[in-house]
Design a protein around this motif. Structure first.
Motif, PDB file in Angstrom:
ATOM      1  N   CYS A   1       3.248   8.392 -14.401  1.00  0.00           N
ATOM      2  CA  CYS A   1       1.834   8.231 -14.701  1.00  0.00           C
ATOM      3  C   CYS A   1       1.087   9.399 -14.058  1.00  0.00           C
ATOM      4  O   CYS A   1       1.018   9.504 -12.841  1.00  0.00           O
ATOM      5  CB  CYS A   1       1.341   6.889 -14.159  1.00  0.00           C
ATOM      6  N   LEU A   2       0.567  10.286 -14.877  1.00  0.00           N
ATOM      7  CA  LEU A   2      -0.159  11.466 -14.405  1.00  0.00           C
ATOM      8  C   LEU A   2      -1.641  11.296 -14.710  1.00  0.00           C
ATOM      9  O   LEU A   2      -2.077  10.246 -15.168  1.00  0.00           O
ATOM     10  CB  LEU A   2       0.439  12.719 -15.042  1.00  0.00           C
ATOM     11  N   VAL A   3      -2.425  12.334 -14.456  1.00  0.00           N
ATOM     12  CA  VAL A   3      -3.891  12.250 -14.571  1.00  0.00           C
ATOM     13  C   VAL A   3      -4.416  13.292 -15.550  1.00  0.00           C
ATOM     14  O   VAL A   3      -3.955  14.437 -15.557  1.00  0.00           O
ATOM     15  CB  VAL A   3      -4.550  12.462 -13.185  1.00  0.00           C
ATOM     16  N   ARG A   4      -5.380  12.865 -16.374  1.00  0.00           N
ATOM     17  CA  ARG A   4      -6.129  13.775 -17.232  1.00  0.00           C
ATOM     18  C   ARG A   4      -7.572  13.282 -17.252  1.00  0.00           C
ATOM     19  O   ARG A   4      -7.823  12.127 -17.601  1.00  0.00           O
ATOM     20  CB  ARG A   4      -5.576  13.807 -18.651  1.00  0.00           C
TER      21      ARG A   4
ATOM     22  N   LEU B   1      -7.155   6.771  -8.296  1.00  0.00           N
ATOM     23  CA  LEU B   1      -6.190   7.415  -9.188  1.00  0.00           C
ATOM     24  C   LEU B   1      -4.831   7.577  -8.511  1.00  0.00           C
ATOM     25  O   LEU B   1      -3.790   7.397  -9.149  1.00  0.00           O
ATOM     26  CB  LEU B   1      -6.706   8.776  -9.652  1.00  0.00           C
ATOM     27  N   ALA B   2      -4.825   7.888  -7.222  1.00  0.00           N
ATOM     28  CA  ALA B   2      -3.565   8.064  -6.499  1.00  0.00           C
ATOM     29  C   ALA B   2      -2.761   6.770  -6.487  1.00  0.00           C
ATOM     30  O   ALA B   2      -1.577   6.747  -6.849  1.00  0.00           O
ATOM     31  CB  ALA B   2      -3.840   8.538  -5.077  1.00  0.00           C
TER      32      ALA B   2
ATOM     33  N   THR C   1      -1.893  15.834 -11.160  1.00  0.00           N
ATOM     34  CA  THR C   1      -1.639  14.736 -10.246  1.00  0.00           C
ATOM     35  C   THR C   1      -2.596  14.839  -9.065  1.00  0.00           C
ATOM     36  O   THR C   1      -3.056  15.932  -8.741  1.00  0.00           O
ATOM     37  CB  THR C   1      -0.183  14.722  -9.736  1.00  0.00           C
ATOM     38  N   VAL C   2      -2.904  13.702  -8.455  1.00  0.00           N
ATOM     39  CA  VAL C   2      -3.702  13.706  -7.227  1.00  0.00           C
ATOM     40  C   VAL C   2      -2.800  13.441  -6.028  1.00  0.00           C
ATOM     41  O   VAL C   2      -3.283  13.247  -4.925  1.00  0.00           O
ATOM     42  CB  VAL C   2      -4.863  12.674  -7.285  1.00  0.00           C
ATOM     43  N   LEU C   3      -1.489  13.481  -6.255  1.00  0.00           N
ATOM     44  CA  LEU C   3      -0.513  13.167  -5.212  1.00  0.00           C
ATOM     45  C   LEU C   3       0.288  14.367  -4.734  1.00  0.00           C
ATOM     46  O   LEU C   3       1.272  14.191  -4.022  1.00  0.00           O
ATOM     47  CB  LEU C   3       0.469  12.105  -5.735  1.00  0.00           C
TER      48      LEU C   3
ATOM     49  N   ASP D   1       3.092   2.416   8.686  1.00  0.00           N
ATOM     50  CA  ASP D   1       3.690   1.983   9.945  1.00  0.00           C
ATOM     51  C   ASP D   1       4.080   0.506   9.893  1.00  0.00           C
ATOM     52  O   ASP D   1       3.921  -0.241  10.863  1.00  0.00           O
ATOM     53  CB  ASP D   1       2.746   2.248  11.124  1.00  0.00           C
ATOM     54  N   GLY D   2       4.554   0.049   8.732  1.00  0.00           N
ATOM     55  CA  GLY D   2       5.013  -1.319   8.575  1.00  0.00           C
ATOM     56  C   GLY D   2       3.920  -2.347   8.342  1.00  0.00           C
ATOM     57  O   GLY D   2       4.211  -3.518   8.122  1.00  0.00           O
ATOM     58  N   GLN D   3       2.656  -1.957   8.383  1.00  0.00           N
ATOM     59  CA  GLN D   3       1.539  -2.883   8.186  1.00  0.00           C
ATOM     60  C   GLN D   3       0.971  -2.709   6.782  1.00  0.00           C
ATOM     61  O   GLN D   3       0.790  -1.587   6.312  1.00  0.00           O
ATOM     62  CB  GLN D   3       0.422  -2.605   9.210  1.00  0.00           C
ATOM     63  N   ARG D   4       0.662  -3.830   6.131  1.00  0.00           N
ATOM     64  CA  ARG D   4       0.086  -3.761   4.785  1.00  0.00           C
ATOM     65  C   ARG D   4      -1.250  -3.047   4.805  1.00  0.00           C
ATOM     66  O   ARG D   4      -2.073  -3.263   5.692  1.00  0.00           O
ATOM     67  CB  ARG D   4      -0.137  -5.161   4.212  1.00  0.00           C
ATOM     68  N   LEU D   5      -1.447  -2.225   3.793  1.00  0.00           N
ATOM     69  CA  LEU D   5      -2.710  -1.489   3.639  1.00  0.00           C
ATOM     70  C   LEU D   5      -3.605  -2.175   2.622  1.00  0.00           C
ATOM     71  O   LEU D   5      -3.119  -2.747   1.646  1.00  0.00           O
ATOM     72  CB  LEU D   5      -2.440  -0.072   3.118  1.00  0.00           C
ATOM     73  N   GLU D   6      -4.893  -2.067   2.828  1.00  0.00           N
ATOM     74  CA  GLU D   6      -5.849  -2.433   1.790  1.00  0.00           C
ATOM     75  C   GLU D   6      -6.062  -1.179   0.954  1.00  0.00           C
ATOM     76  O   GLU D   6      -6.429  -0.135   1.496  1.00  0.00           O
ATOM     77  CB  GLU D   6      -7.175  -2.893   2.389  1.00  0.00           C
ATOM     78  N   VAL D   7      -5.815  -1.298  -0.332  1.00  0.00           N
ATOM     79  CA  VAL D   7      -5.949  -0.146  -1.226  1.00  0.00           C
ATOM     80  C   VAL D   7      -6.843  -0.524  -2.397  1.00  0.00           C
ATOM     81  O   VAL D   7      -6.990  -1.696  -2.728  1.00  0.00           O
ATOM     82  CB  VAL D   7      -4.576   0.356  -1.725  1.00  0.00           C
ATOM     83  N   PRO D   8      -7.463   0.465  -3.031  1.00  0.00           N
ATOM     84  CA  PRO D   8      -8.374   0.167  -4.136  1.00  0.00           C
ATOM     85  C   PRO D   8      -7.642  -0.138  -5.439  1.00  0.00           C
ATOM     86  O   PRO D   8      -6.657   0.500  -5.778  1.00  0.00           O
ATOM     87  CB  PRO D   8      -9.200   1.443  -4.270  1.00  0.00           C
ATOM     88  N   ARG D   9      -8.167  -1.119  -6.145  1.00  0.00           N
ATOM     89  CA  ARG D   9      -7.745  -1.405  -7.515  1.00  0.00           C
ATOM     90  C   ARG D   9      -8.547  -0.492  -8.432  1.00  0.00           C
ATOM     91  O   ARG D   9      -9.433   0.225  -7.992  1.00  0.00           O
ATOM     92  CB  ARG D   9      -8.059  -2.858  -7.875  1.00  0.00           C
ATOM     93  N   GLY D  10      -8.288  -0.599  -9.710  1.00  0.00           N
ATOM     94  CA  GLY D  10      -9.011   0.199 -10.698  1.00  0.00           C
ATOM     95  C   GLY D  10     -10.497  -0.087 -10.733  1.00  0.00           C
ATOM     96  O   GLY D  10     -11.290   0.766 -11.128  1.00  0.00           O
TER      97      GLY D  10
END
Length: 185
Positions: A55-58, A132-133, A97-99, A155-164
């Motif tokens: 999955c790439l970005v445009r 996007l990342a 890509t943003v990665l 570091d083994g801890q769950r992250l809060e990350v953004p949804r779409g």
């Protein structure tokens, strides 16, 4: 009675005339090949037989692209391909890509869930492409038949990350969480 005889005769002629002779015992059937996205199906018969979805970005949208590979990649190999960015043909098609250069690590599977370790990033660097990342990662990995959801850790801890939709969550993410960002194929 005549109608029944005609119908029965027509059925016998049609069924008997299909070109396949009767056999007394079953026999082996050679199938053409395994499914393109089947993991563990063994070595490919020829180069380009297995589909690897990235999955790439445009234009600030996610775009699924398919690369043909010799064998089915591991989740880590697929993440490495994703962070390496688009190949020449994909760049020519306007994909990015943003990665780039991110050191993502596929930590392990639990059922259909995959944990991805995300490195410590430079907080406050002004990046506004986090959605996007994470979308690139989730949409790439959940295109695999063996991954249904992705959890992110640091570091083994769950992250809060953004949804779409820009909401934050530490729950497992699916491709449907980024569906509004995916351009139609």
């Amino acid at each position: 009675m005549r109608r029944l005889w005609l119908t029965t005769s027509a059925a016998v002629v049609l069924l008997g005339g299909c070109g396949v002779g009767a056999q007394d015992e079953p026999h082996a059937v050679e199938l053409p090949r395994h499914a393109l996205t089947s993991p563990g199906a063994g070595p490919a018969e020829q180069v380009g037989e297995v589909a690897q979805v990235l999955c790439l970005v445009r234009d600030d949208k996610l775009v699924q692209t398919v690369r043909r590979t010799l064998s089915y990649p591991t989740p880590q190999a697929q993440l490495d391909s994703l962070t390496a960015g688009p190949n020449e043909a994909e760049r020519a098609a306007g994909l990015t890509t943003v990665l780039s250069g991110a050191a993502l690590i596929a930590r392990g599977m639990s059922g259909a869930g995959l944990t991805v370790e995300v490195p410590d990033t430079n907080e406050g660097n002004g990046r506004n492409d986090d959605i996007l990342a994470y979308g690139q990662i989730v949409c790439t990995l959940t295109a695999r038949p063996d991954v249904g959801e992705v959890v992110f850790t640091r570091d083994g801890q769950r992250l809060e990350v953004p949804r779409g939709d820009s909401t934050l969550t530490n729950a497992p993410l699916r491709s449907s969480d980024y569906a509004g960002l995916v351009l139609p194929g």
